[in-house]
Motif scaffolding. Structure first.
Motif, PDB file in Angstrom:
ATOM      1  N   VAL A 211      38.491  64.999 153.302  1.00 15.95           N
ATOM      2  CA  VAL A 211      38.942  65.079 151.911  1.00 15.95           C
ATOM      3  C   VAL A 211      37.900  65.871 151.149  1.00 15.95           C
ATOM      4  O   VAL A 211      36.712  65.527 151.171  1.00 15.95           O
ATOM      5  N   LEU A 212      38.337  66.934 150.494  1.00 19.82           N
ATOM      6  CA  LEU A 212      37.352  67.743 149.773  1.00 19.82           C
ATOM      7  C   LEU A 212      37.853  68.144 148.400  1.00 19.82           C
ATOM      8  O   LEU A 212      39.042  68.216 148.148  1.00 19.82           O
ATOM      9  N   TRP A 213      36.899  68.362 147.520  1.00 20.42           N
ATOM     10  CA  TRP A 213      37.197  68.755 146.149  1.00 20.42           C
ATOM     11  C   TRP A 213      36.050  69.606 145.623  1.00 20.42           C
ATOM     12  O   TRP A 213      34.959  69.652 146.202  1.00 20.42           O
ATOM     13  N   GLY A 214      36.308  70.295 144.536  1.00 20.19           N
ATOM     14  CA  GLY A 214      35.303  71.164 143.960  1.00 20.19           C
ATOM     15  C   GLY A 214      34.362  70.417 143.030  1.00 20.19           C
ATOM     16  O   GLY A 214      34.792  69.522 142.295  1.00 20.19           O
ATOM     17  N   LYS A 215      33.102  70.792 143.040  1.00 17.14           N
ATOM     18  CA  LYS A 215      32.123  70.148 142.164  1.00 17.14           C
ATOM     19  C   LYS A 215      32.476  70.364 140.696  1.00 17.14           C
ATOM     20  O   LYS A 215      32.157  69.532 139.841  1.00 17.14           O
ATOM     21  N   ASP A 216      33.153  71.481 140.389  1.00 15.97           N
ATOM     22  CA  ASP A 216      33.508  71.792 139.011  1.00 15.97           C
ATOM     23  C   ASP A 216      34.958  71.437 138.679  1.00 15.97           C
ATOM     24  O   ASP A 216      35.495  71.899 137.673  1.00 15.97           O
ATOM     25  N   SER A 217      35.602  70.624 139.521  1.00 16.11           N
ATOM     26  CA  SER A 217      37.000  70.249 139.289  1.00 16.11           C
ATOM     27  C   SER A 217      37.117  69.257 138.139  1.00 16.11           C
ATOM     28  O   SER A 217      36.144  68.637 137.713  1.00 16.11           O
ATOM     29  N   HIS A 218      38.337  69.113 137.651  1.00 16.64           N
ATOM     30  CA  HIS A 218      38.606  68.143 136.585  1.00 16.64           C
ATOM     31  C   HIS A 218      38.187  66.744 137.052  1.00 16.64           C
ATOM     32  O   HIS A 218      38.444  66.375 138.199  1.00 16.64           O
ATOM     33  N   PRO A 219      37.551  65.947 136.189  1.00 18.87           N
ATOM     34  CA  PRO A 219      37.097  64.614 136.602  1.00 18.87           C
ATOM     35  C   PRO A 219      38.198  63.727 137.177  1.00 18.87           C
ATOM     36  O   PRO A 219      37.938  62.936 138.094  1.00 18.87           O
ATOM     37  N   ALA A 220      39.426  63.849 136.667  1.00 16.03           N
ATOM     38  CA  ALA A 220      40.515  63.025 137.189  1.00 16.03           C
ATOM     39  C   ALA A 220      40.866  63.416 138.621  1.00 16.03           C
ATOM     40  O   ALA A 220      41.151  62.563 139.467  1.00 16.03           O
ATOM     41  N   VAL A 221      40.841  64.711 138.903  1.00 14.44           N
ATOM     42  CA  VAL A 221      41.111  65.197 140.258  1.00 14.44           C
ATOM     43  C   VAL A 221      39.989  64.752 141.198  1.00 14.44           C
ATOM     44  O   VAL A 221      40.238  64.286 142.320  1.00 14.44           O
ATOM     45  N   THR A 222      38.767  64.893 140.728  1.00 10.88           N
ATOM     46  CA  THR A 222      37.609  64.478 141.520  1.00 10.88           C
ATOM     47  C   THR A 222      37.698  63.003 141.891  1.00 10.88           C
ATOM     48  O   THR A 222      37.509  62.617 143.049  1.00 10.88           O
ATOM     49  N   ARG A 223      38.005  62.174 140.901  1.00 12.88           N
ATOM     50  CA  ARG A 223      38.059  60.738 141.152  1.00 12.88           C
ATOM     51  C   ARG A 223      39.196  60.369 142.095  1.00 12.88           C
ATOM     52  O   ARG A 223      39.026  59.526 142.993  1.00 12.88           O
ATOM     53  N   ALA A 224      40.353  60.992 141.923  1.00 11.42           N
ATOM     54  CA  ALA A 224      41.482  60.689 142.792  1.00 11.42           C
ATOM     55  C   ALA A 224      41.164  61.017 144.245  1.00 11.42           C
ATOM     56  O   ALA A 224      41.442  60.222 145.155  1.00 11.42           O
ATOM     57  N   ASN A 225      40.555  62.169 144.487  1.00 15.69           N
ATOM     58  CA  ASN A 225      40.240  62.559 145.862  1.00 15.69           C
ATOM     59  C   ASN A 225      39.096  61.736 146.427  1.00 15.69           C
ATOM     60  O   ASN A 225      39.087  61.404 147.620  1.00 15.69           O
ATOM     61  N   ASN A 226      38.146  61.374 145.576  1.00 14.83           N
ATOM     62  CA  ASN A 226      37.081  60.484 146.016  1.00 14.83           C
ATOM     63  C   ASN A 226      37.652  59.161 146.502  1.00 14.83           C
ATOM     64  O   ASN A 226      37.204  58.604 147.516  1.00 14.83           O
ATOM     65  N   MET A 227      38.661  58.661 145.801  1.00 15.71           N
ATOM     66  CA  MET A 227      39.271  57.394 146.202  1.00 15.71           C
ATOM     67  C   MET A 227      40.070  57.527 147.489  1.00 15.71           C
ATOM     68  O   MET A 227      40.093  56.611 148.317  1.00 15.71           O
ATOM     69  N   LEU A 228      40.724  58.666 147.684  1.00 15.50           N
ATOM     70  CA  LEU A 228      41.390  58.891 148.971  1.00 15.50           C
ATOM     71  C   LEU A 228      40.371  58.799 150.100  1.00 15.50           C
ATOM     72  O   LEU A 228      40.610  58.141 151.123  1.00 15.50           O
ATOM     73  N   GLY A 229      39.246  59.482 149.924  1.00 17.96           N
ATOM     74  CA  GLY A 229      38.211  59.466 150.946  1.00 17.96           C
ATOM     75  C   GLY A 229      37.636  58.082 151.181  1.00 17.96           C
ATOM     76  O   GLY A 229      37.227  57.741 152.299  1.00 17.96           O
ATOM     77  N   HIS A 230      37.608  57.275 150.128  1.00 16.63           N
ATOM     78  CA  HIS A 230      37.071  55.912 150.251  1.00 16.63           C
ATOM     79  C   HIS A 230      38.006  55.010 151.043  1.00 16.63           C
ATOM     80  O   HIS A 230      37.553  54.200 151.866  1.00 16.63           O
ATOM     81  N   TYR A 231      39.302  55.138 150.808  1.00 17.33           N
ATOM     82  CA  TYR A 231      40.250  54.203 151.409  1.00 17.33           C
ATOM     83  C   TYR A 231      40.810  54.651 152.753  1.00 17.33           C
ATOM     84  O   TYR A 231      41.296  53.810 153.524  1.00 17.33           O
ATOM     85  N   ILE A 232      40.781  55.945 153.062  1.00 19.35           N
ATOM     86  CA  ILE A 232      41.237  56.395 154.380  1.00 19.35           C
ATOM     87  C   ILE A 232      40.146  56.095 155.398  1.00 19.35           C
ATOM     88  O   ILE A 232      38.998  56.510 155.220  1.00 19.35           O
ATOM     89  N   PRO A 233      40.453  55.381 156.462  1.00 21.62           N
ATOM     90  CA  PRO A 233      39.426  54.966 157.416  1.00 21.62           C
ATOM     91  C   PRO A 233      38.623  56.137 157.991  1.00 21.62           C
ATOM     92  O   PRO A 233      39.193  57.111 158.481  1.00 21.62           O
ATOM     93  N   ASP A 234      37.304  56.019 157.886  1.00 16.06           N
ATOM     94  CA  ASP A 234      36.372  56.988 158.475  1.00 16.06           C
ATOM     95  C   ASP A 234      36.567  58.415 157.968  1.00 16.06           C
ATOM     96  O   ASP A 234      36.161  59.383 158.640  1.00 16.06           O
ATOM     97  N   ALA A 235      37.163  58.569 156.805  1.00 18.10           N
ATOM     98  CA  ALA A 235      37.349  59.916 156.258  1.00 18.10           C
ATOM     99  C   ALA A 235      35.999  60.540 155.926  1.00 18.10           C
ATOM    100  O   ALA A 235      35.064  59.858 155.504  1.00 18.10           O
ATOM    101  N   VAL A 236      35.927  61.831 156.123  1.00 19.42           N
ATOM    102  CA  VAL A 236      34.745  62.602 155.724  1.00 19.42           C
ATOM    103  C   VAL A 236      35.032  63.217 154.364  1.00 19.42           C
ATOM    104  O   VAL A 236      36.087  63.837 154.170  1.00 19.42           O
ATOM    105  N   CYS A 237      34.123  63.047 153.420  1.00 20.01           N
ATOM    106  CA  CYS A 237      34.285  63.612 152.079  1.00 20.01           C
ATOM    107  C   CYS A 237      33.307  64.768 151.886  1.00 20.01           C
ATOM    108  O   CYS A 237      32.170  64.707 152.352  1.00 20.01           O
ATOM    109  N   ALA A 238      33.766  65.797 151.212  1.00 17.30           N
ATOM    110  CA  ALA A 238      32.903  66.953 150.949  1.00 17.30           C
ATOM    111  C   ALA A 238      33.185  67.479 149.550  1.00 17.30           C
ATOM    112  O   ALA A 238      34.334  67.548 149.126  1.00 17.30           O
TER     113      ALA A 238
END
Length: 274
Positions: A211-238
């Motif tokens: 699961v990846l997102w841009g450092k300069d992305s909208h905070p809502a997009v960032t948070r949504a993708n961060n949560m995907l990475g948190h809840y998907i088992p063993d997901a790698v976040c970048a």
């Protein structure tokens, strides 16, 4: 092109090697992946498609019948034509559709990459209402403006993702295509809001996931993708430095490198498990 009774589906392949199916976002087509693919010369067999209502893929949704399963079905058709198993990569709404495919488990996947998915429903489920309402306010304002006859209403959505002035800075032909495909994009938002995501559901994803997102992305997009990475088992976040939502166009090389590394690691893990 794949011809089905419900309409055509874009299909194009090039290169040799492990098969990577690339799903673009809204207001786009498979051609959006060319900058990324240019950094994989003869490294992968790249299969591209377009989402419903874009490129040569026929629309099969209507308002009130825009379940994301419709998107899943066309991606699954592409994967079957490609002869899976495949590495599935999706950007923006294509990333959300790729997640839906992984959850359905109807086609064989070796890995999944989800980039900048509009996964706002996990925000609502988790009570992250400030970020959820940011999505809701933008999409409602945009939809209302379009209904009032504002032909360039989609600029509001583009600037939400890329920052103020993003739409105005795009080449005229790109702006024209976004305006032309606004009805399809509004169905995309209906699909996204109808795709209920819960921690329990995400815990059932059983394929190596990036699961990846841009450092300069909208905070809502960032948070949504961060949560995907948190809840998907063993997901790698970048997080991609210097990038925002439209990273496959603005930062194709680091994107290509991250995905290639994920594919490589997934392949190594699969070989070790055999």
């Amino acid at each position: 092109m794949i011809c089905e009774s419900r309409g055509s589906i874009d299909y194009h392949e090039t290169g040799t090697g492990p098969t990577v199916v690339l799903v673009p976002g809204s207001c786009s087509s498979g051609a959006a992946w060319r900058p990324v693919m240019a950094h994989w010369p003869n490294r992968f067999r790249c299969v591209t498609t377009s989402l419903l209502g874009y490129g040569g893929t026929a629309e099969r949704r209507t308002s009130g019948n825009a379940d994301i399963a419709h998107e899943s079905e066309i991606i699954e058709a592409v994967i079957r034509r490609a002869g899976g198993p495949v590495h599935l990569v999706g950007h923006s709404f294509g990333g959300l559709a790729a997640l839906a495919v992984a959850l359905r488990r109807r086609v064989p996947l070796l890995s999944v990459t989800i980039a900048e998915a509009p996964a706002m429903e996990i925000l609502r489920e988790a009570g992250e209402m400030r970020h959820y309402e940011a999505f809701r306010t933008m999409s409602a304002t945009y939809s209302d403006a379009f209904k009032r006859g504002k032909t360039n209403a989609i600029a509001r959505m583009i600037d939400f993702y890329g920052g103020a002035g993003t739409f105005a800075a795009w080449p005229q032909r790109v702006r024209d295509y976004a305006i032309e495909t606004t009805p399809a994009n509004l169905l995309d938002w209906e699909s996204a809001y109808g795709f209920r995501l819960t921690p329990t559901l995400l815990a059932t994803v059983a394929v190596p996931t990036l699961v990846l997102w841009g450092k300069d992305s909208h905070p809502a997009v960032t948070r949504a993708n961060n949560m995907l990475g948190h809840y998907i088992p063993d997901a790698v976040c970048a997080t991609m430095a210097g990038a925002a939502h439209f990273m496959i166009a603005t930062h194709p090389q680091p994107f290509a490198d991250l995905v290639a590394h994920h594919i490589g690691q997934s392949s190594l893990a699969a070989a070790a498990a055999r």
